[in-house]
Motif scaffolding. Structure first.
Motif, short mmCIF file in Angstrom:
data_model
loop_
_atom_site.label_atom_id
_atom_site.label_comp_id
_atom_site.label_asym_id
_atom_site.label_seq_id
_atom_site.Cartn_x
_atom_site.Cartn_y
_atom_site.Cartn_z
N ARG A 279 0.85 -1.20 0.00
CA ARG A 279 0.00 0.00 0.00
C ARG A 279 0.88 1.24 0.00
O ARG A 279 1.59 1.49 0.98
N HIS A 280 0.84 1.99 -1.07
CA HIS A 280 1.57 3.25 -1.16
C HIS A 280 0.61 4.37 -0.77
O HIS A 280 -0.46 4.51 -1.37
N ALA A 281 1.01 5.15 0.22
CA ALA A 281 0.07 6.14 0.75
C ALA A 281 0.79 7.45 1.06
O ALA A 281 1.99 7.48 1.35
N LEU A 282 0.03 8.52 0.99
CA LEU A 282 0.49 9.85 1.38
C LEU A 282 -0.18 10.19 2.70
O LEU A 282 -1.40 10.08 2.84
N LEU A 283 0.64 10.57 3.68
CA LEU A 283 0.11 10.94 4.99
C LEU A 283 0.11 12.46 5.12
O LEU A 283 1.16 13.10 4.93
N ILE A 284 -1.04 13.02 5.43
CA ILE A 284 -1.18 14.47 5.55
C ILE A 284 -1.38 14.82 7.02
O ILE A 284 -2.29 14.31 7.68
N ASN A 285 -0.51 15.69 7.50
CA ASN A 285 -0.48 16.06 8.91
C ASN A 285 -0.97 17.50 9.08
O ASN A 285 -0.24 18.45 8.80
N GLU A 286 -2.19 17.65 9.56
CA GLU A 286 -2.74 18.97 9.82
C GLU A 286 -2.81 19.26 11.32
O GLU A 286 -3.51 20.17 11.74
N THR A 287 -2.05 18.49 12.11
CA THR A 287 -2.08 18.67 13.55
C THR A 287 -1.09 19.75 13.97
O THR A 287 -0.34 20.30 13.15
N TYR B 69 5.41 9.99 3.13
CA TYR B 69 5.09 8.90 2.21
C TYR B 69 5.34 7.59 2.94
O TYR B 69 6.32 7.47 3.69
N ILE B 70 4.48 6.62 2.73
CA ILE B 70 4.67 5.33 3.39
C ILE B 70 4.33 4.19 2.43
O ILE B 70 3.40 4.31 1.61
N ASP C 135 6.68 -1.39 7.11
CA ASP C 135 5.93 -0.20 6.74
C ASP C 135 6.98 0.89 6.63
O ASP C 135 7.40 1.46 7.65
N LEU C 136 7.45 1.16 5.43
CA LEU C 136 8.59 2.06 5.23
C LEU C 136 8.09 3.50 5.14
O LEU C 136 7.40 3.89 4.20
N VAL D 29 12.46 4.92 7.66
CA VAL D 29 12.48 3.96 8.77
C VAL D 29 11.29 3.02 8.66
O VAL D 29 10.25 3.36 8.09
N ASN D 30 11.48 1.84 9.23
CA ASN D 30 10.41 0.85 9.26
C ASN D 30 9.59 1.07 10.51
O ASN D 30 10.08 0.90 11.64
N VAL D 31 8.31 1.44 10.34
CA VAL D 31 7.45 1.73 11.49
C VAL D 31 6.42 0.62 11.72
O VAL D 31 5.46 0.80 12.48
N HIS D 32 6.63 -0.53 11.08
CA HIS D 32 5.71 -1.66 11.28
C HIS D 32 5.74 -2.10 12.74
O HIS D 32 6.78 -2.03 13.40
N VAL D 33 4.62 -2.59 13.24
CA VAL D 33 4.53 -2.99 14.65
C VAL D 33 5.46 -4.15 14.99
O VAL D 33 5.81 -4.35 16.17
#
Length: 330
Positions: free
Chosen positions: A219-227, A268-269, A257-258, A239-243
């Motif tokens: 799954r190629h995804a764009l993460l949008i951070n509005e926080t 990007y992940i 999960d790169l 970095v690998n953020v997989h559990v």
């Protein structure tokens, strides 16, 4: 002014300086953690850089054998690419050996050889960076459709693979993880360390191809951070953020999960997991904090942000993955 053939590039960034400027708020100055544990604010030109980091060194028969041994684990077409690149470097090595054997010393030849050793691998990385510029610009502008273009996806995955393998953090972790229980293992680990300048490029090539060939499954995804908590980056930008990634032992994870932050707002992940859907994902503050923590835990020295208070809460996590237990394997 264009460089001439005798200009040797000394300062080698193992994380692309231009990439880091996205945390500069319109300047080249970013906030980052130092080796002494402080937070500094300075130009990206002075961080994640080592003199002659990508300088080519002569390869012995043992080191060449180690390179070819790792290459044989790859698909045939990649092996051919590895050998082609290796032969180009070895031609230069053999030419220098013949020149040294002749006993003749010419200042212009000495300068040219030094420049070649300093510049060839650095220039290869620069070429990947150049090809990734339009993709990164589009992704930073939240335009994921740029990757519908096959050539853009090929170039971005090639670039992405090298962002994993080209860093000092990755090098030091892999070399430290090599077993040294007997003379054979020590010889192997030493050969790998001396040949790392080539192995790192070869590994990046393999990672990039693997990510590209598996692009329809992951799954190629764009993460949008509005926080109110910006994304940060580090001296290991992917970095690998997989559990499944252990926070206590440096071992090879079963899944990945790169995660690659592109700016304080966009990341990007590439996921094995189903955590994010393909395409655009808006993330909440808890997710941002988690991702920033994992970036810091897998950094060796530097985490980088757009404000001091963007990185200060995560400073205590720097290198946590490498400090809690001995290295096992990569």
């Amino acid at each position: 002014m264009p460089r001439n053939e005798f200009d040797a590039k000394k300062r080698h960034h193992y994380v692309w300086a231009s990439y880091l400027t996205r945390w500069g708020r319109g300047t080249k100055n970013v906030f980052y953690t130092t080796k002494t544990g402080r937070i500094a604010h300075d130009s990206v030109r002075g961080i994640v850089v080592d003199d002659f980091f990508y300088k080519i060194t002569p390869l012995s028969h043992k080191q060449i054998a180690v390179i070819k041994g790792y290459s044989r684990l790859s698909p045939g077409h990649l092996q051919r690419h590895h050998v082609s690149y290796l032969n180009d470097f070895l031609k230069m090595q053999h030419a220098e050996a013949a020149y040294r054997k002749s006993g003749i010393r010419m200042p212009e030849v000495e300068l040219h050889l030094h420049a070649l050793k300093c510049n060839l691998l650095e220039n290869l990385h620069a070429s990947h960076e150049k090809m990734a510029i339009p993709v990164l610009s589009a992704l930073a502008g939240e335009r994921l459709d740029v990757l519908l273009d096959k050539q853009h996806m090929i170039e971005f995955m090639a670039f992405f693979g090298h962002q994993i393998s080209r860093t000092k953090t990755f090098r030091d972790c892999v070399i430290q993880a090599q077993p040294r229980r007997n003379a054979t293992e020590i010889e192997m680990a030493d050969a790998m360390a001396h040949a790392w300048w080539f192995l790192s490029y070869m590994f990046g090539m393999n990672i990039g191809f693997s990510l590209y060939s598996d692009r329809h499954n992951a799954r190629h995804a764009l993460l949008i951070n509005e926080t109110s908590v910006p994304f940060i980056t580090s001296d290991q930008p992917v970095v690998n953020v997989h559990v499944c990634v252990s926070e206590t032992v440096f071992t090879a994870p079963e899944h990945s999960d790169l995660y690659y932050p592109i700016s304080p707002r966009v990341a990007y992940i590439i996921c094995d997991s189903e955590r994010f859907v393909r395409g655009r994902n808006e993330v909440d503050e808890a997710t941002v904090v988690e991702l920033n923590t994992k970036v810091a835990a897998q950094a060796m020295t530097h985490i980088i942000g757009d404000y001091e208070n963007s990185i200060a809460p995560f400073q205590k996590y720097i290198g946590r993955r490498y400090q809690k237990a001995p290295f096992d394997q990569v």
